[in-house]
Design an enzyme around this catalytic site. Sequence first.
Site, PDB file in Angstrom:
ATOM      1  CG  ASN A  60      -1.066   3.805   4.124  1.00  0.00           C
ATOM      2  OD1 ASN A  60      -2.135   3.310   4.339  1.00  0.00           O
ATOM      3  ND2 ASN A  60      -0.375   3.766   3.169  1.00  0.00           N
ATOM      4  CG  ASP A  95      -1.789   1.038   1.292  1.00  0.00           C
ATOM      5  OD1 ASP A  95      -1.999   1.999   0.273  1.00  0.00           O
ATOM      6  OD2 ASP A  95      -2.583   1.331   2.493  1.00  0.00           O
ATOM      7  CB  CYS A 138      -3.806  11.184   1.121  1.00  0.00           C
ATOM      8  SG  CYS A 138      -5.850  11.246   0.740  1.00  0.00           S
ATOM      9  CG  HIS A 168      -6.179   0.244   6.089  1.00  0.00           C
ATOM     10  ND1 HIS A 168      -5.129  -0.685   5.487  1.00  0.00           N
ATOM     11  CD2 HIS A 168      -5.846   1.546   5.321  1.00  0.00           C
ATOM     12  CE1 HIS A 168      -4.527  -0.114   4.635  1.00  0.00           C
ATOM     13  NE2 HIS A 168      -4.662   1.286   4.483  1.00  0.00           N
TER      14      HIS A 168
HETATM   15 MG    MG Z   1      -3.797   2.523   2.912  1.00  0.00          MG
END
Ligand code: MG
Length: 313
Positions: free
Chosen positions: A257, A25, A248, A215
């Site tokens: 994150n 990610d 983002c 998350h």
């Molecule tokens: Mg994420």
Amino acid sequence: MPEQATAPLAGLPGRVSIYEVGARDGLQNESALVPVAVKADFVRRLLAAGLTAVETTSLVRPEWVPQLADAEELLAELGPTPAGLRMPALVPNRRGLDRALAAGVREIAVFASATETFARKNLNRGLAESLDVFEPVVTAARAAGLAVRGYVSMCFGDPWEGAVDPAQVARVVHALWDMGAQEISLGDTIGVATPGQVVAVLEELPVPREAVAVHFHDTYGQALANTLVALQHGVTTVDSSAGGLGGCPYAKSATGNLATEDLVWQLHGLGIETGVDLAALVATSTWMATQLGRPSPSRVVTALASSATAEEA
Ligand code: MG
């Protein structure tokens, strides 16, 4: 590293499982291509720092995400998943599952959306149609003995649809659970959630709390507050990204994150076990920041890396 004081709070778990998403990610949202050898070192260093669940890559079509076009090479470089560890790879469809199986992956993750618009924008299919694509993938993965995690993105707000009804999140979670996903991760993809919303969504969920992961993104500075309230409501698995890697995707230059170091600082301060060696993790994120050519957005990495430099000086 300065000694950290600990003080427990009632109603929290004794141990939290951290699910590390930086290599997938995080890097997926980095525009500069990272060499496969660096990615492999990154994953190895994360495991060596005590993280036991490290998502490695995504088996999407290479032209969709050039950063992850080296998925097979990376998985070959990393070798079989050692006993007791989780090294899942994201799989978008049946073709991705076949690639994962050929590469020896033992756990996959599928990526669903809580909202119709994000499903269409990100998955190029409607919500129901995307779940129809996942169902045979999850069934085949479970039949092959793989573990399956289901992500649900946009659980707390959607850039196109605005507020998201917790009952809608619950329907998608239930669909993934019914297919055979064993862990469901609730994503705040744009980082807008606040703690009351987190509780409202958790209370609506039709699955055991042990099967739920959260998350959170720190875009609006709420990730740790949201995490704490999720732990108070029985969640024991938290997703985070070493060094806060991965901006983002919907707001350039904004934080994405939750940083694993920021999470670990809070958990250890509460006396909650994680198995993570924070100094080793900070060293890993500092090294990765050098590879990427820019500093980590994590507050804890910034604080501890500068205190380490001050001690050396
Ligand atoms: Mg994420």
